[in-house]
Design a protein around this motif. Structure first.
Motif, short mmCIF file in Angstrom:
data_model
loop_
_atom_site.label_atom_id
_atom_site.label_comp_id
_atom_site.label_asym_id
_atom_site.label_seq_id
_atom_site.Cartn_x
_atom_site.Cartn_y
_atom_site.Cartn_z
N SER A 124 8.65 -8.65 5.09
CA SER A 124 8.25 -7.40 5.76
C SER A 124 9.45 -6.62 6.27
O SER A 124 10.55 -7.16 6.43
CB SER A 124 7.30 -7.74 6.91
OG SER A 124 7.92 -8.60 7.83
N LEU A 131 8.42 -6.01 -7.20
CA LEU A 131 8.17 -7.39 -6.78
C LEU A 131 8.28 -8.39 -7.91
O LEU A 131 7.84 -9.52 -7.81
CB LEU A 131 6.76 -7.49 -6.18
CG LEU A 131 6.47 -6.59 -4.99
CD1 LEU A 131 4.99 -6.59 -4.68
CD2 LEU A 131 7.28 -7.04 -3.78
N LEU A 145 4.36 -8.60 2.98
CA LEU A 145 5.07 -7.47 2.39
C LEU A 145 4.89 -6.21 3.22
O LEU A 145 5.12 -5.10 2.75
CB LEU A 145 4.54 -7.21 0.97
CG LEU A 145 4.88 -8.27 -0.07
CD1 LEU A 145 4.04 -8.09 -1.32
CD2 LEU A 145 6.37 -8.21 -0.42
N ASN A 148 7.02 -1.94 3.71
CA ASN A 148 7.99 -1.74 2.64
C ASN A 148 7.71 -0.38 2.01
O ASN A 148 7.10 0.47 2.65
CB ASN A 148 7.89 -2.87 1.62
CG ASN A 148 8.72 -4.07 2.02
OD1 ASN A 148 9.94 -4.06 1.86
ND2 ASN A 148 8.06 -5.09 2.59
N ILE A 171 -0.05 -6.58 3.12
CA ILE A 171 0.64 -5.42 2.54
C ILE A 171 0.37 -4.19 3.41
O ILE A 171 0.25 -3.07 2.94
CB ILE A 171 0.25 -5.15 1.06
CG1 ILE A 171 -1.24 -5.18 0.87
CG2 ILE A 171 0.92 -6.12 0.13
CD1 ILE A 171 -1.65 -4.80 -0.55
#
Ligand SMILES: Nc1nc2c(ncn2[C@@H]2O[C@H](COP(=O)(O)OP(=O)(O)OP(=O)(O)O)[C@@H](O)[C@H]2O)c(=O)[nH]1
Ligand SMILES: [Mg+2]
Ligand SMILES: [Zn+2]
Length: 842
Positions: A124, A131, A145, A148, A171
């Motif tokens: 993070s 990826l 994640l 980003n 995410i």
């Protein structure tokens, strides 16, 4: 790096070397310079036992060189540094936990590819967009994640098919407008955080992610939730705060594991704020789910839907084309069945047809009951000829002998007011046309007969009348009384749940549980529904039966097949209907019948298809299959009592065999019984019951002592049977006892009703029909059969008497002479019987 700092770092490292430590914490030490320049960091290489290293909150821009010797390292924290990019190849082959968050990484380090043991990875707060390096991390369970620069690139997507272990994925805060496609394969995910993106809707493929236990959708731009989310029944936590939702959907109550629900900062109007309370006031408050369920529950109960479901019964002689019609309804292009595929018992299939757009539902569900046409089945079929259904009588035009009158009588008797369509099959255009000579008469006599359609099933779908037949059928279904009436919406939910259930049977308790799950909490309501579904042919539930009441048969054919299998069994047929329990074990050998033999046997007894022999354990008789030949037996003709049941226009099959089942423990020696007759014996008197199909009569004679007791027992059994045929017309007849008749074997018979009518009009005598036409005293004919006189049950001050004569109830007052039939006393069986026989007049 200050001198102090350097000192402390080398001290810590040296201490760890001395102690051969497995852990080392160097977080927040202001490590900043090029690591090669730090002598002390190069000492790290001596820490070969090290398993856990914390280098977080420093200012590293590269990985210290000494790290590559730490081959046992399992946990490495590099978060909060400045590792803009990371160099070279490293072999942390044992590494399981890696934190690289908050480093400003633009690209993932290449060595990540080799961390095949990695379980947890925090990436993070970097600036990652691609990826690819993660695609081999087969052991990865948790991946962060968040924050980003991920975006859902339409083409360049990593393939995450190998990440089969991944359970948690974050995410959040990536400014995603749509979810990246690589998420699609991660169907094992239990925790998914999608918050802080720009999602306006969820992709349909997320439907597959049914393992999800927690889903964070907060801080997006969702205006509504997809309905399929209701299938994510593992969900325990659902965050919906900061979206654009106006409604919380009512299927939320199906998420039975849900315990945490956030909905702060949404323009929700339904459910109303009173229900959501604090959850709308504070971001940290969760919805009171109990209150929410109560709200939905009430809504559901108040809401009604229309049920579009009914039964289609296809009847007719063997080989007429019943199964052919069934096949064609399901698929108009289906081939016709082969000749040898004659239907055993009953087949049940479903057929759907589309409903007009103004209806609540899209399709009408029809349960087709395709009856086997062989004669042996007729008596049993009657149990399944239900009211409130649609019937088709299929007749093969090549067989001129179809007895329409009998078929239509039977349909009327058992089907009540259900409409029936007569289908004249094999009506070749150029072949011999056949006419139903008395069709106008039949139409006049049978109000149920709605349509007559000529058709060649062989030519479907091109046959001229096929669309007509379909139109007529659909019309009949749509105009059935019970159809289109509002029902609680909960009923539909239960029906759906039951029809999804692949089990053959469930217990009543399991059924009640299904109902409770769908908000039918009261047992009486649940049983009302099961009765309804029983009627529609969806299930079989004999609620009132002591043995069967506990069993809900979800697949009616499960029970029907078992029953018909017995009646079809060659051995049992050869044995004139006698069979043992162990033969049943052979017949019902499949696992699906395990533990249910007593239920199935009870089902047969319930249908009065068999009875146990009282003098032979575990042995049963199916009286329909008894030997037809009348055995030799003696009969004392002196001073007999007689009674006859006469059916003026239609005598259903199987009345006698069912009476035999009811009276089986009185059968003389347990063996004086044959297909159309039986001798009963109660120790004082003997009764002879004969079924004369040609005469449409059941004839009863009693000889011996106390004849009345045995007669009453027989009458009671027969009257109870007739209760099952509400539309059946029958009369009871008693013989004349005048001097001319008494010596005759065939005296004149009076209709009991006529006698009672005369009494009601203060006529005590009636004229015999045989010369010399004696006047006979009515009390002498029926006197001692007036079982009891009692006060009017509804009103103790009413002095009028109730007579019960052979089961028929009359009330009268000798002083005033105004005797009228009792028709409105509701709570006694015998009254109901009286009412049935009074139907004779109608
Ligand atoms: N040529 C022709 N054959 C037909 C027609 N309708 C039915 N058959 C054939 O007649 C035979 C009997 O038809 P089924 O539909 O099985 O008759 P059923 O009424 O179901 O017979 P059971 O199940 O024994 O009561 C089959 O071989 C069918 O293919 C038709 O319109 N034309
Ligand atoms: Mg058939
Ligand atoms: Zn007479």
């Amino acid at each position: 790096m200050s001198a102090n700092n350097t000192l402390e770092i080398s001290e810590r490292i040296n201490k760890a070397i001395r102690k051969n430590s497995t852990d080392l914490d160097l977080h927040g030490m202001n490590l900043r310079e090029q690591p090669v320049a730090i002598k002390d960091l190069s000492q790290l290489r001596h820490l070969t036992q090290l398993q856990s290293l914390d280098l977080s909150y420093n200012k590293l821009i590269m990985l210290p060189n000494g790290l590559r010797h730490l081959t046992l390292l399992q946990s490495l924290n590099l978060s909060q540094n400045q590792l803009k990019s990371t160099d070279g190849r490293r072999h942390f082959t044992q590494l399981q936990f890696l934190e690289l968050n908050n480093n400003g990484l633009l690209k993932l380090p290449d060595w990540l590819r080799h961390l095949t043991q990695l379980k947890t990875l925090d990436l993070s707060q970097n600036q990652l967009a691609s990826l690819d390096e993660l695609s081999q991390l087969a052991q990865l369970q948790s991946l962060n994640l968040s924050q980003n620069r991920l975006y859902a690139h339409p083409v360049r997507q990593p393939s995450f098919t190998k990440l089969a272990q991944l359970q948690s994925l974050n995410i959040s805060q990536n400014r995603l407008h749509v979810l990246p496609n690589w998420l699609r394969h991660l169907t094992k995910l239990k925790n998914l955080n999608l918050s802080g993106n720009r999602l306006t809707q969820l992709p349909d493929w997320l439907r597959e992610h049914t393992q999800l236990q927690s889903l964070d959708l907060s801080h997006n731009q969702l205006t509504q939730l997809p309905d399929w989310l209701c299938e994510h029944t593992q969900l325990e936590s659902l965050a919906l705060s900061y979206n654009l939702l106006t409604q919380l959907p009512d299927w939320l109550h199906q998420l039975t594991k849900l315990n945490t629900l956030y909905c702060y900062n949404n323009p929700i109007t339904d459910p109303p704020p009173e229900i959501l309370g604090d959850a709308l006031k504070h971001s940290f408050s969760t919805v009171n789910l109990e209150a929410l369920h109560r709200y939905f529950n009430q809504l559901l109960q108040a809401r009604t839907v229309t049920f579009y479901e009914a039964k289609l019964l296809i009847i007719g002689e063997g080989g007429a084309g019943k199964t052919s019609l069934t096949c064609k309804l399901q698929d108009k292009h289906a081939p016709l069945p082969k000749k040898e595929e004659s239907t055993d018992g009953i087949d049940i299939v479903t057929w759907h047809f589309p409903l007009p757009p103004e209806c609540d539902e899209e399709q009408y569900r029809v349960n087709i009951w395709d009856f086997g046409g062989q004669e042996v089945y007729f008596a049993t079929h009657q149990f399944f000829l239900t009211r409130r259904s649609v019937y088709v009588l299929v007749a093969d035009t090549r067989q001129q002998h179809t007895d329409f009158y009998t078929w239509l009588r039977m349909q009327e008797t058992f089907g009540g007011d259900s409409p029936i369509i007569l289908l004249k099959n094999r009506n070749r255009r150029h072949g011999s046309r056949f006419f139903i000579e008395n069709l106008p008469e039949l139409r006049k006599r049978f109000a149920n007969l709605k349509d007559v359609i000529e058709l060649d099933l062989e030519n479907v779908p091109d046959a001229d009348n096929w669309p007509t037949l379909l139109r007529n059928l659909e019309y009949r279904f749509l105009t059935l009384d019970h159809v289109g009436k509002p029902r609680p919406a909960t009923w539909v939910a239960v029906r759906e749940a039951l029809s999804q259930d692949s089990r053959d049977t469930i217990t009543q308790q399991q059924y009640l549980n299904v109902c409770t799950e769908h908000y039918i909490k009261r047992t009486d309501n649940a049983l009302q529904l099961s009765d309804y579904l029983h009627h529609l042919g969806d299930i079989l539930h004999f609620q009132k039966d002591a043995v069967l009441g506990d069993l809900v048969i979800l697949q009616p054919t499960w029970g029907l097949d078992a029953v018909y299998r017995v009646l079809d069994s060659e051995t049992i047929v050869k044995n004139w209907g006698q069979f043992t329990r162990s033969e049943l074990h052979t017949l019902w050998h499949e696992p699906k019948y395990d533990g249910h033999h007593h239920h199935l046997l009870r089902l047969m007894e319930n249908f009065q298809l068999c009875y146990p022999l009282t003098n032979q354990p575990d042995t049963f008789i199916a009286p329909q299959l008894l030997e037809p030949e009348v055995p030799d037996y003696t009969w004392d003709h002196e001073d007999n009592r007689q009674l006859r049941y006469h059916y003026p226009d239609f005598m259903p099959r199987g009345i006698l065999s069912r009476a035999i089942v009811k009276l089986h423990d009185r059968i003389e020696n347990q063996d004086l019984v044959w297909r159309s007759g039986v001798i009963l014996n109660n120790g004082y008197a003997r009764a002879e019951l004969l079924e004369l199909r040609g005469e449409n009569e059941i004839r009863i004679r009693i000889s011996g002592q106390n004849k009345r007791d045995l007669l009453m027992e027989v009458v009671k059994a027969l009257d109870e049977l007739h209760l099952g045929f509400p539309k059946l017309r029958y009369e009871k007849r008693i013989p004349c006892n005048c001097t001319a008749c008494a010596p005759r074997l065939e005296p004149h018979f009076f209709n009991l009703k006529d006698l009672l009518d005369r009494l009601a009009h203060r006529r005590d005598t009636i004229e015999c029909n045989n010369p010399p036409y004696n006047y006979v005293a009515i009390h002498g004919l029926i006197g001692d059969d007036i079982r009891h006189m009692q006060k009017h049950p509804g009103n103790p001050f009413d002095q009028r008497n109730i007579y019960n004569v052979f089961g028929s109830l009359y009330q009268g007052d000798h002083h005033q002479g105004d005797k009228t039939e009792v028709g409105d006393i509701t709570d006694s069986t015998s009254v109901a019987i009286g009412r049935k026989s009074s139907a004779d007049t109608n």
